[in-house]
Motif scaffolding. Structure first.
Motif, mmCIF file in Angstrom:
data_model
loop_
_atom_site.group_PDB
_atom_site.id
_atom_site.type_symbol
_atom_site.label_atom_id
_atom_site.label_comp_id
_atom_site.label_asym_id
_atom_site.label_seq_id
_atom_site.Cartn_x
_atom_site.Cartn_y
_atom_site.Cartn_z
ATOM 1 N N ARG A 21 0.836 -1.188 0.000
ATOM 2 C CA ARG A 21 0.000 0.000 0.000
ATOM 3 C C ARG A 21 0.879 1.248 0.000
ATOM 4 N N PRO A 22 0.265 2.415 -0.283
ATOM 5 C CA PRO A 22 1.043 3.652 -0.220
ATOM 6 C C PRO A 22 1.561 3.900 1.203
ATOM 7 N N TRP A 23 2.643 4.646 1.283
ATOM 8 C CA TRP A 23 3.193 5.022 2.587
ATOM 9 C C TRP A 23 2.244 5.957 3.328
ATOM 10 N N GLU A 24 2.245 5.826 4.659
ATOM 11 C CA GLU A 24 1.428 6.667 5.534
ATOM 12 C C GLU A 24 2.311 7.204 6.657
ATOM 13 N N GLN A 62 8.473 9.676 -0.329
ATOM 14 C CA GLN A 62 7.764 8.596 -1.024
ATOM 15 C C GLN A 62 6.538 9.168 -1.733
ATOM 16 N N TRP A 63 5.825 10.046 -1.061
ATOM 17 C CA TRP A 63 4.654 10.678 -1.681
ATOM 18 C C TRP A 63 5.078 11.511 -2.892
ATOM 19 N N PRO A 73 6.182 3.868 -4.841
ATOM 20 C CA PRO A 73 6.739 3.368 -3.582
ATOM 21 C C PRO A 73 5.642 2.711 -2.728
ATOM 22 N N PHE A 74 5.888 1.481 -2.334
ATOM 23 C CA PHE A 74 4.928 0.732 -1.523
ATOM 24 C C PHE A 74 5.517 0.406 -0.155
#
Length: 195
Positions: A21-24, A62-63, A73-74
């Motif tokens: 998943r996307p970075w948080e 990453q975003w 980027p995951f």
């Protein structure tokens, strides 16, 4: 040349136990854990000295990579407890020439459990089949036999040694290049078709 389009990083299942998943911002504990690893900060932009500010800057990078079209980027996240354990990226700098590169890392507790293999298989199949990338490549230091085996298990072929290819820490290091072509056959049990 036109500016690359912003990319939307999808969430994908990487087998029954992991999700990409996307970075948080909630991934800061993963950044902290990775910053303590003796190798990960040498080959990535993970900060070698952890601070919340440095970790937040890493997540924002990453975003930014997705927003500028540089790549996908995951974060690799365990399904059962939603704990992030590593990262994988598909980098598109050379996409105009029909190729993209991959990189991945895991924190020590997640290694040796098939996590990287599942993540690499998932992103590789998606890139070849859904995105139509013609050639995927990854670069592995010759001593890193575990990473080389993962690449080969997914179908990548060793193509050669690139001497002094990359700065790692304070010196230039050799890298072994592995590649998989869209025409090479199946990945994850499904046929890959050339576009």
């Amino acid at each position: 040349m036109p500016e690359p389009e912003p990319l939307t990083v999808p969430s994908m299942s990487a087998g029954p136990d992991f999700v990409l998943r996307p970075w948080e911002m909630s991934d800061l504990p993963l950044v902290r854990e990775a910053s303590l690893d003796p190798y990960i900060p040498l080959i990535t932009t993970i900060p070698s000295r952890y601070s919340d500010a440095a970790a937040e800057a890493f997540v924002r990078r990453q975003w930014e990579r997705a927003a500028t079209g540089a790549g996908y980027p995951f974060a690799i996240v365990r399904s059962r407890d939603r704990r992030p354990v590593g990262a994988i990226g598909l980098w598109l700098r050379d996409l105009p020439e029909g190729r993209a590169s991959l990189g991945y890392w895991l924190t020590a507790p997640a290694r040796g459990q098939g996590v990287a293999r599942a993540a690499l298989r998932t992103v590789t199949g998606w890139a070849l089949r859904d995105l139509g990338v013609q050639r995927l490549q990854l670069f592995v230091e010759p001593w890193n036999t575990a990473s080389a085996k993962i690449a080969e298990d997914v179908g990548f072929r060793r193509e050669g040694l690139l001497r002094g290819w990359q700065q790692v820490g304070d010196r230039r290091r050799d890298m072994t290049v592995y590649a998989l072509l869209n025409t090479d056959g199946s990945v994850d049990g499904r046929a890959v078709t050339a576009h």
